[in-house]
Motif scaffolding. Structure first.
Motif, PDB file in Angstrom:
ATOM      1  N   ALA A   6       0.813  -1.216   0.000  1.00 26.74           N
ATOM      2  CA  ALA A   6       0.000   0.000   0.000  1.00 26.74           C
ATOM      3  C   ALA A   6       0.845   1.264   0.000  1.00 26.74           C
ATOM      4  N   ALA A   7       2.017   1.223   0.615  1.00 26.98           N
ATOM      5  CA  ALA A   7       2.855   2.418   0.697  1.00 26.98           C
ATOM      6  C   ALA A   7       3.580   2.725  -0.605  1.00 26.98           C
ATOM      7  N   THR A   8       3.802   1.727  -1.446  1.00 26.62           N
ATOM      8  CA  THR A   8       4.594   1.948  -2.657  1.00 26.62           C
ATOM      9  C   THR A   8       3.774   2.019  -3.932  1.00 26.62           C
ATOM     10  N   LEU A   9       2.475   1.818  -3.834  1.00 23.20           N
ATOM     11  CA  LEU A   9       1.653   1.822  -5.043  1.00 23.20           C
ATOM     12  C   LEU A   9       1.190   3.234  -5.407  1.00 23.20           C
ATOM     13  N   PRO A  10       1.594   3.737  -6.562  1.00 22.81           N
ATOM     14  CA  PRO A  10       1.055   5.026  -6.986  1.00 22.81           C
ATOM     15  C   PRO A  10      -0.377   4.865  -7.496  1.00 22.81           C
ATOM     16  N   ASP A  11      -0.672   3.763  -8.100  1.00 29.55           N
ATOM     17  CA  ASP A  11      -2.014   3.427  -8.589  1.00 29.55           C
ATOM     18  C   ASP A  11      -2.301   1.995  -8.172  1.00 29.55           C
ATOM     19  N   TRP A  12      -3.502   1.785  -7.697  1.00 33.49           N
ATOM     20  CA  TRP A  12      -3.879   0.448  -7.262  1.00 33.49           C
ATOM     21  C   TRP A  12      -4.211  -0.409  -8.477  1.00 33.49           C
ATOM     22  N   PRO A  13      -3.740  -1.664  -8.520  1.00 34.67           N
ATOM     23  CA  PRO A  13      -4.124  -2.554  -9.618  1.00 34.67           C
ATOM     24  C   PRO A  13      -5.623  -2.847  -9.559  1.00 34.67           C
ATOM     25  N   ARG A  14      -6.179  -3.244 -10.671  1.00 36.78           N
ATOM     26  CA  ARG A  14      -7.614  -3.556 -10.723  1.00 36.78           C
ATOM     27  C   ARG A  14      -7.946  -4.790  -9.886  1.00 36.78           C
ATOM     28  N   GLY A  15      -7.101  -5.807  -9.942  1.00 41.81           N
ATOM     29  CA  GLY A  15      -7.271  -7.013  -9.138  1.00 41.81           C
ATOM     30  C   GLY A  15      -6.287  -6.980  -7.985  1.00 41.81           C
ATOM     31  N   LEU A  16      -6.794  -6.947  -6.760  1.00 40.82           N
ATOM     32  CA  LEU A  16      -5.950  -6.791  -5.580  1.00 40.82           C
ATOM     33  C   LEU A  16      -5.764  -8.112  -4.842  1.00 40.82           C
ATOM     34  N   ARG A  17      -4.519  -8.423  -4.518  1.00 39.42           N
ATOM     35  CA  ARG A  17      -4.247  -9.560  -3.633  1.00 39.42           C
ATOM     36  C   ARG A  17      -4.915  -9.289  -2.286  1.00 39.42           C
ATOM     37  N   GLU A  18      -5.021 -10.320  -1.486  1.00 41.46           N
ATOM     38  CA  GLU A  18      -5.705 -10.213  -0.196  1.00 41.46           C
ATOM     39  C   GLU A  18      -5.143  -9.094   0.680  1.00 41.46           C
ATOM     40  N   VAL A  53      -8.241 -12.779  -6.311  1.00 44.11           N
ATOM     41  CA  VAL A  53      -8.111 -11.327  -6.195  1.00 44.11           C
ATOM     42  C   VAL A  53      -9.476 -10.715  -5.902  1.00 44.11           C
ATOM     43  N   TRP A  54      -9.432  -9.548  -5.300  1.00 39.87           N
ATOM     44  CA  TRP A  54     -10.619  -8.739  -5.101  1.00 39.87           C
ATOM     45  C   TRP A  54     -10.573  -7.647  -6.154  1.00 39.87           C
ATOM     46  N   LEU A  55     -11.667  -7.450  -6.868  1.00 38.24           N
ATOM     47  CA  LEU A  55     -11.715  -6.405  -7.878  1.00 38.24           C
ATOM     48  C   LEU A  55     -11.920  -5.057  -7.199  1.00 38.24           C
ATOM     49  N   ARG A  56     -11.087  -4.107  -7.574  1.00 41.03           N
ATOM     50  CA  ARG A  56     -11.112  -2.782  -6.965  1.00 41.03           C
ATOM     51  C   ARG A  56     -12.482  -2.115  -7.120  1.00 41.03           C
ATOM     52  N   ASP A  57     -13.096  -2.238  -8.293  1.00 41.23           N
ATOM     53  CA  ASP A  57     -14.387  -1.581  -8.477  1.00 41.23           C
ATOM     54  C   ASP A  57     -15.498  -2.232  -7.646  1.00 41.23           C
ATOM     55  N   VAL A  58     -15.382  -3.533  -7.376  1.00 40.19           N
ATOM     56  CA  VAL A  58     -16.348  -4.198  -6.493  1.00 40.19           C
ATOM     57  C   VAL A  58     -16.169  -3.688  -5.065  1.00 40.19           C
ATOM     58  N   LEU A  59     -14.920  -3.516  -4.645  1.00 41.80           N
ATOM     59  CA  LEU A  59     -14.661  -2.967  -3.312  1.00 41.80           C
ATOM     60  C   LEU A  59     -15.165  -1.530  -3.213  1.00 41.80           C
ATOM     61  N   ASP A  60     -14.965  -0.738  -4.269  1.00 36.49           N
ATOM     62  CA  ASP A  60     -15.460   0.639  -4.280  1.00 36.49           C
ATOM     63  C   ASP A  60     -16.981   0.675  -4.143  1.00 36.49           C
ATOM     64  N   LYS A  61     -17.656  -0.169  -4.903  1.00 42.01           N
ATOM     65  CA  LYS A  61     -19.121  -0.216  -4.858  1.00 42.01           C
ATOM     66  C   LYS A  61     -19.599  -0.640  -3.475  1.00 42.01           C
ATOM     67  N   TRP A  62     -18.933  -1.636  -2.892  1.00 43.04           N
ATOM     68  CA  TRP A  62     -19.296  -2.096  -1.549  1.00 43.04           C
ATOM     69  C   TRP A  62     -19.129  -0.969  -0.535  1.00 43.04           C
ATOM     70  N   LEU A  63     -18.015  -0.239  -0.619  1.00 48.04           N
ATOM     71  CA  LEU A  63     -17.800   0.881   0.296  1.00 48.04           C
ATOM     72  C   LEU A  63     -18.848   1.964   0.106  1.00 48.04           C
ATOM     73  N   ASP A  64     -19.194   2.256  -1.143  1.00 46.80           N
ATOM     74  CA  ASP A  64     -20.231   3.250  -1.413  1.00 46.80           C
ATOM     75  C   ASP A  64     -21.557   2.837  -0.786  1.00 46.80           C
ATOM     76  N   GLN A  65     -21.926   1.570  -0.937  1.00 49.17           N
ATOM     77  CA  GLN A  65     -23.173   1.075  -0.351  1.00 49.17           C
ATOM     78  C   GLN A  65     -23.099   1.114   1.173  1.00 49.17           C
ATOM     79  N   LYS A  66     -21.958   0.737   1.707  1.00 47.10           N
ATOM     80  CA  LYS A  66     -21.776   0.690   3.157  1.00 47.10           C
ATOM     81  C   LYS A  66     -21.881   2.079   3.774  1.00 47.10           C
ATOM     82  N   THR A  67     -21.375   3.068   3.076  1.00 46.93           N
ATOM     83  CA  THR A  67     -21.367   4.430   3.609  1.00 46.93           C
ATOM     84  C   THR A  67     -22.559   5.252   3.155  1.00 46.93           C
ATOM     85  N   GLY A  68     -23.371   4.694   2.269  1.00 40.78           N
ATOM     86  CA  GLY A  68     -24.539   5.415   1.790  1.00 40.78           C
ATOM     87  C   GLY A  68     -24.220   6.522   0.810  1.00 40.78           C
TER      88      GLY A  68
END
Length: 82
Positions: A6-18, A53-68
């Motif tokens: 997380a500290a060295t990534l300038p851009d997050w990959p689309r498919g994230l390791r655990e 892998v976890w897809l970044r856009d799925v995680l984004d959508k989940w966070l959006d739903q979680k936070t309303g």
């Protein structure tokens, strides 16, 4: 080859390791793992027999739903309606 974290990534990959998926949403690996098993968090997808892998856009959508939120992050403030 430099290790990705997380500290060295300038851009997050689309498919994230655990470990990166957990860092991306701000939880521990154990919390992510348990949440995925219980259905309280997004589940990973298998891209090869030995790699999930976890897809970044799925995680984004989940966070959006979680936070309303709708993903626009602050473009509308409910206090503006008062």
């Amino acid at each position: 080859m430099r290790k990705l974290d997380a500290a060295t990534l300038p851009d997050w990959p689309r498919g994230l390791r655990e470990d990166l998926a957990a860092a991306y949403i701000g939880v521990s690996v154990g919390t992510l793992r348990d949440g995925a098993k219980t259905g309280n968090m997004p589940a990973p997808m298998r891209i090869t027999p030995g790699r999930k892998v976890w897809l970044r856009d799925v995680l984004d959508k989940w966070l959006d739903q979680k936070t309303g939120t709708d993903g626009t992050y602050g473009s509308r403030n409910p206090w503006d309606d008062i």
